[in-house]
Write a protein that holds these residues in place. Structure first.
Motif, PDB file in Angstrom:
ATOM      1  N   PHE A 129     -11.591   8.885  13.975  1.00  8.23           N
ATOM      2  CA  PHE A 129     -11.967   7.514  13.248  1.00  8.23           C
ATOM      3  C   PHE A 129     -10.535   8.397  12.222  1.00  8.23           C
ATOM      4  N   TYR A 130      -9.172   7.440  11.441  1.00 10.74           N
ATOM      5  CA  TYR A 130      -8.767   8.503  10.710  1.00 10.74           C
ATOM      6  C   TYR A 130      -8.837   7.496   9.668  1.00 10.74           C
ATOM      7  N   SER A 131      -7.770   8.308   8.696  1.00  7.75           N
ATOM      8  CA  SER A 131      -7.857   7.478   6.921  1.00  7.75           C
ATOM      9  C   SER A 131      -5.509   7.132   6.963  1.00  7.75           C
ATOM     10  N   THR A 132      -6.550   6.230   5.882  1.00  6.99           N
ATOM     11  CA  THR A 132      -4.934   5.633   4.986  1.00  6.99           C
ATOM     12  C   THR A 132      -5.176   6.474   3.667  1.00  6.99           C
ATOM     13  N   ILE A 133      -4.344   7.446   3.626  1.00  3.48           N
ATOM     14  CA  ILE A 133      -4.970   8.265   1.884  1.00  3.48           C
ATOM     15  C   ILE A 133      -3.607   7.491   0.894  1.00  3.48           C
ATOM     16  N   PHE A 134      -4.087   7.725  -0.279  1.00  7.37           N
ATOM     17  CA  PHE A 134      -3.257   7.137  -1.096  1.00  7.37           C
ATOM     18  C   PHE A 134      -2.528   8.445  -1.534  1.00  7.37           C
ATOM     19  N   MET A 135      -1.226   9.144  -1.147  1.00 10.90           N
ATOM     20  CA  MET A 135      -0.605  10.168  -1.684  1.00 10.90           C
ATOM     21  C   MET A 135       0.379  10.501  -3.062  1.00 10.90           C
ATOM     22  N   TYR A 136       0.119  11.419  -3.809  1.00 11.43           N
ATOM     23  CA  TYR A 136       1.196  11.425  -4.632  1.00 11.43           C
ATOM     24  C   TYR A 136       1.346  12.989  -5.112  1.00 11.43           C
ATOM     25  N   ASN A 137       3.093  12.712  -5.859  1.00 19.13           N
ATOM     26  CA  ASN A 137       3.792  14.016  -5.960  1.00 19.13           C
ATOM     27  C   ASN A 137       3.573  14.526  -7.285  1.00 19.13           C
ATOM     28  N   LYS A 138       2.191  15.821  -6.908  1.00 18.50           N
ATOM     29  CA  LYS A 138       1.801  16.231  -8.949  1.00 18.50           C
ATOM     30  C   LYS A 138       2.810  17.106  -9.122  1.00 18.50           C
ATOM     31  N   GLN A 139       4.385  17.644  -9.200  1.00 18.60           N
ATOM     32  CA  GLN A 139       4.655  17.837  -9.877  1.00 18.60           C
ATOM     33  C   GLN A 139       6.403  15.952 -10.251  1.00 18.60           C
ATOM     34  N   LYS A 140       5.883  15.057  -9.995  1.00 17.12           N
ATOM     35  CA  LYS A 140       6.712  14.063 -10.727  1.00 17.12           C
ATOM     36  C   LYS A 140       5.747  13.579 -12.004  1.00 17.12           C
ATOM     37  N   TYR A 141       4.040  13.710 -11.494  1.00 19.26           N
ATOM     38  CA  TYR A 141       3.719  12.884 -12.832  1.00 19.26           C
ATOM     39  C   TYR A 141       2.376  14.304 -13.312  1.00 19.26           C
TER      40      TYR A 141
ATOM     41  N   PRO B 278       4.277  19.643  -2.417  1.00 19.73           N
ATOM     42  CA  PRO B 278       3.183  19.294  -3.202  1.00 19.73           C
ATOM     43  C   PRO B 278       2.687  18.663  -3.742  1.00 19.73           C
ATOM     44  N   PHE B 279       2.059  17.738  -2.538  1.00 24.25           N
ATOM     45  CA  PHE B 279       0.989  16.293  -2.779  1.00 24.25           C
ATOM     46  C   PHE B 279      -0.689  16.983  -2.892  1.00 24.25           C
ATOM     47  N   GLU B 280      -1.388  15.335  -4.039  1.00 18.82           N
ATOM     48  CA  GLU B 280      -2.667  15.438  -4.018  1.00 18.82           C
ATOM     49  C   GLU B 280      -2.619  14.013  -3.377  1.00 18.82           C
ATOM     50  N   PRO B 281      -3.999  14.755  -2.697  1.00 20.32           N
ATOM     51  CA  PRO B 281      -4.576  12.652  -2.902  1.00 20.32           C
ATOM     52  C   PRO B 281      -4.929  11.927  -4.197  1.00 20.32           C
ATOM     53  N   VAL B 282      -4.941  10.452  -4.639  1.00 25.51           N
ATOM     54  CA  VAL B 282      -5.718  10.084  -4.336  1.00 25.51           C
ATOM     55  C   VAL B 282      -7.129   8.879  -4.390  1.00 25.51           C
ATOM     56  N   TRP B 283      -8.479   9.386  -4.457  1.00 29.69           N
ATOM     57  CA  TRP B 283      -9.192   9.168  -4.022  1.00 29.69           C
ATOM     58  C   TRP B 283     -10.701   7.814  -4.641  1.00 29.69           C
ATOM     59  N   ASP B 284      -9.751   6.984  -4.394  1.00 31.42           N
ATOM     60  CA  ASP B 284      -9.756   5.763  -5.159  1.00 31.42           C
ATOM     61  C   ASP B 284     -10.449   5.190  -3.743  1.00 31.42           C
ATOM     62  N   LYS B 285      -9.189   4.428  -2.669  1.00 36.31           N
ATOM     63  CA  LYS B 285      -9.358   3.260  -2.232  1.00 36.31           C
ATOM     64  C   LYS B 285      -9.120   4.072  -0.969  1.00 36.31           C
ATOM     65  N   THR B 286      -9.696   4.734   0.260  1.00 33.71           N
ATOM     66  CA  THR B 286      -9.309   4.636   1.493  1.00 33.71           C
ATOM     67  C   THR B 286      -9.426   4.046   2.594  1.00 33.71           C
ATOM     68  N   ILE B 287      -8.422   3.007   2.925  1.00 43.57           N
ATOM     69  CA  ILE B 287      -8.572   2.167   4.288  1.00 43.57           C
ATOM     70  C   ILE B 287      -8.605   3.687   5.737  1.00 43.57           C
ATOM     71  N   VAL B 288      -9.945   3.489   6.351  1.00 45.42           N
ATOM     72  CA  VAL B 288     -10.087   3.846   7.699  1.00 45.42           C
ATOM     73  C   VAL B 288      -9.888   2.993   8.796  1.00 45.42           C
ATOM     74  N   ASN B 289      -9.244   3.655   9.911  1.00 48.92           N
ATOM     75  CA  ASN B 289      -9.456   2.991  11.189  1.00 48.92           C
ATOM     76  C   ASN B 289      -9.809   4.175  12.186  1.00 48.92           C
ATOM     77  N   TRP B 290      -9.774   2.884  13.383  1.00 49.23           N
ATOM     78  CA  TRP B 290      -9.921   3.916  14.498  1.00 49.23           C
ATOM     79  C   TRP B 290      -9.448   3.227  15.886  1.00 49.23           C
ATOM     80  N   ASP B 291      -9.793   4.685  16.866  1.00 46.83           N
ATOM     81  CA  ASP B 291      -9.499   4.132  18.529  1.00 46.83           C
ATOM     82  C   ASP B 291     -10.401   4.039  18.958  1.00 46.83           C
ATOM     83  N   ASP B 292     -10.658   3.090  19.897  1.00 46.54           N
ATOM     84  CA  ASP B 292     -11.696   3.342  21.194  1.00 46.54           C
ATOM     85  C   ASP B 292     -11.262   3.705  22.287  1.00 46.54           C
ATOM     86  N   LEU B 293     -12.738   4.080  22.537  1.00 48.80           N
ATOM     87  CA  LEU B 293     -12.245   4.569  24.329  1.00 48.80           C
ATOM     88  C   LEU B 293     -13.440   2.936  25.215  1.00 48.80           C
TER      89      LEU B 293
END
Length: 356
Positions: free
Chosen positions: A139-151, A253-268
């Motif tokens: 499985f692999y995830s699509t994560i919302f990341m933000y620049n902590k130096q910005k915000y 300098p990025f951090e993840p936001v753990w609200d909604k993390t989209i998870v996909n996968w590859d098959d064999l």
């Protein structure tokens, strides 16, 4: 036709110091040398090429060869059109293919074999992820990341913040492929309940995307996304975990936001007409074991096939681990069956929207 998705993972991975070239030799692998077809003691495995395929050789192929004596030829990259041509011509030289879950749904029974679940234990995989013709490879995830130096002291904390350009101004970036979670993120941000996501409301999703279009880079490659994180050319992004991992290691300098993390996968999957179908089934069952899955996750910075498997992640991998107890409630798995039926239509609409 569903496009390949694993390239984003393979290109993200680096060869490590474990000596993967030696591993390949030990596993009797030779990338791209599959023209001779399959023998009783050899399986032809098809994936994205080095370095990602090298990781698959170490994690999956090497222990299977040690146990059974069956060796591997490695071919790649994955090309579903080529697989279809082989099947239609009844000249199949591939035995096991790493493909997207959506492609599995699209080709099941016609171009890929139905699995024998007396050999492959489908009960070990998360609900809703097993097809008649394929089981998750990783499985692999699509994560919302933000620049902590910005915000600073008031960072974004939920997926809706990615789409709020007034409260959180700044440059965004999103993946080059539409089927890895962009539409799902837009709908979740717009208030659609997780259990009501599918079928995707495309009108609503594209209306939400309109809000960020002027400040968003629609990436051409995953390498571009990674580099823009490292160079701080963006302020937030929807990042695939393997690419985010490489960026964090490089000092982004990025951090993840753990609200909604989209998870996909590859098959064999097994191409229909494989001459070594039974041995291919046994290999898929072996690759689904806890140790092979954990090892693959460690090498390639992907997620194992079930949450109970605990890879020996390094500090950066652990920061991006959606399966960690404190993060797993954020997981939103995509609907591979829906994408298998609708990929071409959605891609056409997305392309028109980008160019509009």
């Amino acid at each position: 036709m569903v496009r390949r998705n694993t390239r984003r993972i393979g290109a993200a991975a680096r060869v490590t110091a474990v000596g993967l070239a030696a591993v390949l030799a030990a596993a009797a692998c030779s990338i791209g040398n599959a023209s001779g077809g399959s023998d009783d003691d050899t399986l032809t495995f098809v994936s994205t090429g080095a370095p990602f395929q090298n990781y698959q050789a170490e994690a999956w192929q090497k222990p299977f060869t040690a146990e059974t004596g069956i060796k591997f030829r490695n071919d790649g990259p994955v090309d579903e059109a080529k697989m279809k041509t082989m099947v239609e011509a009844k000249k199949v030289t591939w035995d096991v293919v790493d493909t997207s879950a959506a492609a599995t749904e699209q080709y099941c029974g016609k171009y890929v074999e139905k699995l024998d679940f007396s050999i492959v234990d489908k009960s070990i995989f998360p609900p809703g992820t097993v097809s008649e013709c394929g089981v998750p490879a990783f499985f692999y995830s699509t994560i919302f990341m933000y620049n902590k130096q910005k915000y600073g002291a008031s960072p974004p904390s939920k997926i809706a913040d990615f789409f709020d350009v007034k409260k959180y101004p700044g440059k965004r970036i999103v993946p080059p492929e539409i089927a890895v979670g962009l539409l799902e993120a837009a709908l979740l941000a717009d208030g659609v309940p997780q259990d009501k996501l599918y079928p995707l409301d495309l009108d609503r999703a594209f209306k939400k995307l309109d809000q960020i279009k002027p400040v968003t880079t629609f990436a051409q490659t995953y390498g571009q996304m990674q580099q823009m994180m490292v160079d701080k050319q963006i302020d937030m992004g929807l990042m695939l975990n393997a690419r985010a991992y490489q960026a964090l290691k490089a000092g982004a300098p990025f951090e993840p936001v753990w609200d909604k993390t989209i998870v996909n996968w590859d098959d064999l999957v097994i191409p229909k007409g494989s001459k070594n179908k039974e041995q291919a089934m046994k290999f898929i069952a072996s690759a689904s074991g806890e140790k092979p899955s954990a090892r693959m996750s460690e090498l390639a910075s992907v997620l194992p096939i079930k949450e109970s498997i605990k890879p020996n992640f390094d500090q950066y991998q652990q920061r991006l681990n959606a399966y960690a107890p404190e993060h797993k409630d954020s997981i939103v798995r995509t609907d591979a069956a829906w994408w298998g039926k609708n990929f071409d239509m959605v891609t056409k609409r997305y392309t028109a929207w980008l160019n509009g």
